[in-house]
Design an enzyme around this catalytic site. Structure first.
Site, mmCIF file in Angstrom:
data_model
loop_
_atom_site.group_PDB
_atom_site.id
_atom_site.type_symbol
_atom_site.label_atom_id
_atom_site.label_comp_id
_atom_site.label_asym_id
_atom_site.label_seq_id
_atom_site.Cartn_x
_atom_site.Cartn_y
_atom_site.Cartn_z
ATOM 1 N N ASP A 61 30.262 6.911 131.195
ATOM 2 C CA ASP A 61 29.058 6.112 130.970
ATOM 3 C C ASP A 61 28.037 6.511 132.023
ATOM 4 O OD1 ASP A 61 27.244 3.979 130.178
ATOM 5 O OD2 ASP A 61 29.007 2.973 129.365
ATOM 6 N N ASN A 98 30.599 6.906 121.534
ATOM 7 C CA ASN A 98 30.206 5.515 121.373
ATOM 8 C C ASN A 98 28.929 5.148 122.129
ATOM 9 O OD1 ASN A 98 30.767 2.547 120.857
ATOM 10 N ND2 ASN A 98 30.962 2.606 123.087
ATOM 11 N N TYR A 163 16.080 3.471 116.246
ATOM 12 C CA TYR A 163 17.522 3.218 116.147
ATOM 13 C C TYR A 163 18.018 3.570 114.744
ATOM 14 C CZ TYR A 163 22.002 0.807 116.652
ATOM 15 O OH TYR A 163 23.350 0.504 116.703
ATOM 16 N N LYS A 167 20.638 6.573 113.725
ATOM 17 C CA LYS A 167 21.932 6.239 113.129
ATOM 18 C C LYS A 167 22.088 6.852 111.736
ATOM 19 C CE LYS A 167 23.742 4.085 116.561
ATOM 20 N NZ LYS A 167 24.928 4.660 117.260
#
Length: 268
Positions: A61, A98, A163, A167
């Site tokens: 991360d 992720n 977004y 996606k």
């Protein structure tokens, strides 16, 4: 070229036969996994799920107490991430992409910088990670890639231009990688969670309330009510699907996007 390709196909078939012999196994014992966005609510749940199945898991991360920290919006950050795992573990079998970010604004008010940031993290990052890890993943018997898509991968949502666009793009990337990886025994799939009560949801409440002219409580209620059953998806419900897709039991699932949304996408 044809000889090399045939050799690859033979190896892939042999890997598949090996996997079929344990196709009911959900165990990840002896597998090395890399999970990006590991410090977030869903990321932590995925790390826990894979470890409980026996995998050796490395979390990555940009912040937090993950094993590695890296800027996954850049090609160099993704190369560094993969190199560190390979140097430490010597192999890479499972890649869970992720990491993601969010920003909410109408199209005509959407900041250029935020458009670039979301594209870099949500779409460029997964591409660079796949590219950097491709050699290791295709050498692994039964390599696995799982990407976090979204309910926004199938449609649009007001105030989420960047977004939603990224996606949608993630699904295109997953499908192409699935086709290219199949000959090597590599599978590439996505999960599409519905609304989860995580930091990403909480972080957009004020902007959503201002843009929609309602209270933050009403925004939260609308996210929850989007799904049949009027409840949020639990992060562990999504992580369980990721665990399945990473396991030998999912050896024939490739190029798929699995909704985890209590059936919300069924009404689309």
């Amino acid at each position: 070229m044809s000889t090399n390709f045939n050799s690859v196909r033979v190896n892939a078939v042999n890997q598949l036969l090996d996997e079929r012999s344990s196709a009911r196994s959900w165990s990840l014992e002896g597998r090395v996994a890399l999970v990006t966005g590991a410090a977030g609510g869903l990321g932590r749940a995925i790390v826990t799920e894979l470890r409980e199945r026996g995998a050796d898991v490395y979390g990555v991360d940009v912040v937090g107490d993950s094993a590695f920290q890296a800027d996954l919006s850049t090609a160099s950050g993704n190369r560094c991430m993969v190199a560190q795992v390979l140097e430490t573990a010597g192999r890479l079998d499972i890649l869970v992409l992720n990491a993601g970010c969010q920003f909410v604004a109408p199209v005509d008010q959407f900041p250029d910088a935020e458009w670039g940031r979301l594209r870099a993290v949500n779409l460029d990052g997964p591409f660079f990670a796949l590219k950097a890890a491709w050699s290791a993943l295709t050498k692994s018997p039964g390599g696995r890639v799982v990407v976090t898509a979204s309910a926004n991968s199938f449609g649009g949502t007001i105030n989420k231009a960047a977004y939603t666009a990224t996606k949608h793009g993630v699904l295109g990337l997953v499908r192409v990688a699935a086709l290219e990886g199949a000959a090597h025994g590599l599978t590439v799939n996505a999960v599409a969670p519905g609304s989860m009560d995580t930091g990403m949801i909480r972080g957009q409440l004020e902007a959503q309330a201002a843009n929609r002219g309602i209270s933050t409580d009403d925004v939260l209620a609308s996210f929850r009510a989007y799904q049949p059953g009027d409840r949020f998806i639990d992060v562990h419900e999504v992580a369980a699907v990721v665990g399945f897709l990473a396991s030998p039991a999912a050896s024939a699932v490739n190029g798929a996007c699995v909704p985890v949304d209590l059936g919300a996408s069924a009404s689309a």
